[in-house]
Design a protein around this motif. Structure first.
Motif, PDB file in Angstrom:
ATOM      1  N   LEU A   1      -6.090   6.221   1.240  1.00 34.45           N
ATOM      2  CA  LEU A   1      -5.293   5.005   1.028  1.00 34.45           C
ATOM      3  C   LEU A   1      -5.436   4.052   2.214  1.00 34.45           C
ATOM      4  N   ALA A   2      -5.434   4.625   3.428  1.00 38.60           N
ATOM      5  CA  ALA A   2      -5.472   3.792   4.645  1.00 38.60           C
ATOM      6  C   ALA A   2      -6.774   3.003   4.772  1.00 38.60           C
TER       7      ALA A   2
ATOM      8  N   SER B   1       0.847  -1.193   0.000  1.00 33.41           N
ATOM      9  CA  SER B   1       0.000   0.000   0.000  1.00 33.41           C
ATOM     10  C   SER B   1       0.878   1.237   0.000  1.00 33.41           C
ATOM     11  N   LEU B   2       0.476   2.223  -0.781  1.00 25.88           N
ATOM     12  CA  LEU B   2       1.174   3.504  -0.790  1.00 25.88           C
ATOM     13  C   LEU B   2       1.090   4.180   0.586  1.00 25.88           C
TER      14      LEU B   2
ATOM     15  N   GLY C   1     -14.905   2.180   1.713  1.00 24.40           N
ATOM     16  CA  GLY C   1     -14.114   1.001   2.050  1.00 24.40           C
ATOM     17  C   GLY C   1     -13.238   0.582   0.889  1.00 24.40           C
ATOM     18  N   PRO C   2     -12.568  -0.580   1.009  1.00 22.62           N
ATOM     19  CA  PRO C   2     -11.661  -1.045  -0.041  1.00 22.62           C
ATOM     20  C   PRO C   2     -12.355  -1.094  -1.403  1.00 22.62           C
ATOM     21  N   GLY C   3     -11.655  -0.586  -2.424  1.00 24.40           N
ATOM     22  CA  GLY C   3     -12.218  -0.624  -3.775  1.00 24.40           C
ATOM     23  C   GLY C   3     -13.077   0.574  -4.136  1.00 24.40           C
ATOM     24  N   ASP C   4     -13.493   1.379  -3.150  1.00 21.15           N
ATOM     25  CA  ASP C   4     -14.262   2.591  -3.475  1.00 21.15           C
ATOM     26  C   ASP C   4     -13.312   3.670  -4.001  1.00 21.15           C
TER      27      ASP C   4
ATOM     28  N   VAL D   1      -5.554  -0.479   5.791  1.00 27.77           N
ATOM     29  CA  VAL D   1      -6.093  -1.685   5.159  1.00 27.77           C
ATOM     30  C   VAL D   1      -5.078  -2.166   4.122  1.00 27.77           C
ATOM     31  N   SER D   2      -4.837  -3.476   4.051  1.00 27.51           N
ATOM     32  CA  SER D   2      -3.844  -3.949   3.081  1.00 27.51           C
ATOM     33  C   SER D   2      -4.448  -3.989   1.673  1.00 27.51           C
ATOM     34  N   ARG D   3      -3.601  -3.721   0.698  1.00 27.31           N
ATOM     35  CA  ARG D   3      -4.001  -3.779  -0.712  1.00 27.31           C
ATOM     36  C   ARG D   3      -3.000  -4.653  -1.451  1.00 27.31           C
TER      37      ARG D   3
END
Length: 510
Positions: free
Chosen positions: A77-78, A5-6, A54-57, A155-157
């Protein structure tokens, strides 16, 4: 899949340099340590989650160069979302197009930008929340954040997930959304900091490039945080304001576009003190050699010119001490990136040209974007045989130095001869009465196109005849401008680049 993640860039800096100053915000006078910036970021991230992100938004952000930019950027990003940085100079209609095209679920706007943001969000049907001073009737991200505990960590990506969507300036039709992955942006940040120049954690970086733009964001903000330096934010650039701030905060590194270097030179003549700059980097557009020489002489600091695009994260090449520095060139490719010259007239494959031959600059490496959003045709045209076709014309010499000659679409064809505006601009920029110049082609019944130079003159004054004569002595018959137009200022885009399409529109009809 590899997780990356950045957001790591700020998270790790907070772990390693908790008590160091991360940001000095010249507008609000905030001075924020890495520990506090990361704490505030995790609080904002919880606020975004509370607002349904959330993730993906996808979250759009419309914030000037204030401390709220990094807070909201890293908070997005977080929480696992993708960022769409909004240009601050666009109209609500233009911004609404970006909001719709990107599929943004939320627009976070600084209260200073709310009139534009609210208008755009209504057209696009997107929710808007504010940061900064409260404005009646608009929900605040700070309030959402205060209602819930902060996130424990980011959150991990996955490395190939999309981190940021940069909308290219749309010189041809609608802007295109370039999809940049976490891997693209982390790698470009790391290589900029550790493989090009000698940078130190006690460096203080001038943050006057717009943070919504890829140069200010990757090289300026993310680069500073990756090395644990301090970034000094300036929300509105003028040469005078920048020199005052750099002197006051002991700035050592300046990143800018050519118009900023020209502004600093003008202001330097009136300044009592000049900053002790250690390193200057120029990109975004070609820097006239005359400006580079005058700046180096005035500020006793070398400008390293580089080259990149939104689609390349952005840095692709730069002058680097390891390979030597050559004025008028953009140096060598950065670590892990290849740059070649290909035949511009062949679209369906990449065919390399010999050193010294003029062709299209093509790039491959960890910095090349994933695709254009919702635009497979444009993606297929841009990425051929694994190489990104830049649309820029240039050469590579036997020592590997890359020189940008011009944009393919800025080429002027006068009487069947190719004329590259940059060559004409370099000559005119050396005239002592020329502050700024842009050269364009305008329709001509005899030659097809005629060379027209739009000049911002020194207040001392100069005539069109003098400039035509100056050019005629230094350029071939088909190259020197037959038309000189004087202007008080050149039209600049959101990233401070001269908008030649606006000039063509204005002067083609005269």
């Amino acid at each position: 899949m590899t997780q990356l993640s950045l957001a790591t860039v700020l998270a790790e800096a907070a772990r390693k340099y908790p008590d160091k100053l991360a940001v000095i915000d010249s507008a609000t006078t905030e001075r924020i340590t890495y520990r506090d910036l990361w704490r505030q970021t995790l609080a904002y991230a919880a606020g975004l989650r509370e607002l349904g992100i959330g993730p993906g938004d996808t979250v759009a952000i419309q914030i000037p160069n204030l401390a709220d930019f990094p807070r909201v950027y890293y908070a997005t990003l977080a929480v696992g979302a993708t960022i769409v940085p909004m240009h601050l100079l666009l109209t609500p209609d233009e911004n609404a197009y970006v909001l719709r095209d990107s599929g943004a679920k939320l627009l976070v706007a600084h209260s200073s930008q709310l009139a534009n943001a609210v208008a755009a969000s209504k057209i696009a049907g997107v929710d808007v929340v504010s940061v900064g001073p409260a404005v009646e009737g608009v929900r605040r991200l700070e309030d959402a954040a205060a209602a819930v505990p902060p996130l424990r960590t980011y959150v991990s990506r996955e490395a190939e997930d999309i981190a940021v969507v940069f909308y290219t300036s749309g010189t041809t039709g609608k802007p295109k959304g370039a999809l940049l992955t976490h891997l693209n942006l982390v790698m470009n940040t790391v290589v900029n900091v550790f493989d090009i120049h000698e940078l130190y954690e006690d460096d203080v970086v001038m943050g006057c490039l717009p943070l919504f733009h890829t140069f200010g964001q990757t090289v300026g903000m993310n680069g500073t945080f990756r090395m644990g330096g301090t970034i000094v934010l300036l929300a509105r650039f003028t040469g005078e304001a920048a020199i005052d701030l750099m002197v006051r905060e002991n700035v050592t590194i300046f990143h800018g576009v050519p118009t900023m270097y020209i502004g600093l030179l003008e202001a330097a003549a009136k300044a009592d003190r000049l900053p002790a700059l250690r390193l200057c980097v120029s990109g975004g557009a070609s820097l006239p050699v005359a400006v580079l020489e005058k700046f180096n002489e005035t500020f006793h600091a070398t400008i390293f010119e580089g080259y990149g695009l939104s689609e390349t994260s952005p840095t692709a090449t730069t002058n680097q001490p390891a390979f030597g520095v050559r004025a008028g060139t953009v140096g060598h490719p950065i670590w892990g990136v290849e740059v070649e010259i290909a035949r511009p007239e062949i679209d369906e494959r990449i065919e390399f040209m010999e050193n010294g031959e003029l062709g299209e600059i093509v790039i491959r490496g960890h910095n090349v974007f994933a695709a254009y959003l919702n635009n497979p045709e444009a993606t297929a045209q841009a990425i051929v045989d694994g190489w990104f076709r830049t649309g820029d014309l240039g050469t590579k010499d036997d020592e590997g130095f890359i020189t940008i000659v011009d944009r393919k679409k800025d080429l002027v064809i006068r009487g069947g001869f190719n004329v590259y505006p940059r060559e004409v601009e370099e000559v005119l920029a050396r005239h002592p009465a020329v502050l700024q110049v842009a050269v364009i082609g305008v329709p001509d019944p005899v030659h097809g196109e005629e060379i027209c130079a739009v000049v911002v003159p020194d207040p001392g004054g100069v005539t069109a005849e003098e400039l035509i004569e100056w050019s005629r002595e230094k350029l071939g018959k088909h190259k020197y401008p037959r038309q000189i137009r004087f202007a008080e200022a050149l039209p600049l885009g959101p990233s401070m680049k001269v908008l030649k399409r606006e000039l063509r529109k204005t002067y083609s009809e005269q």
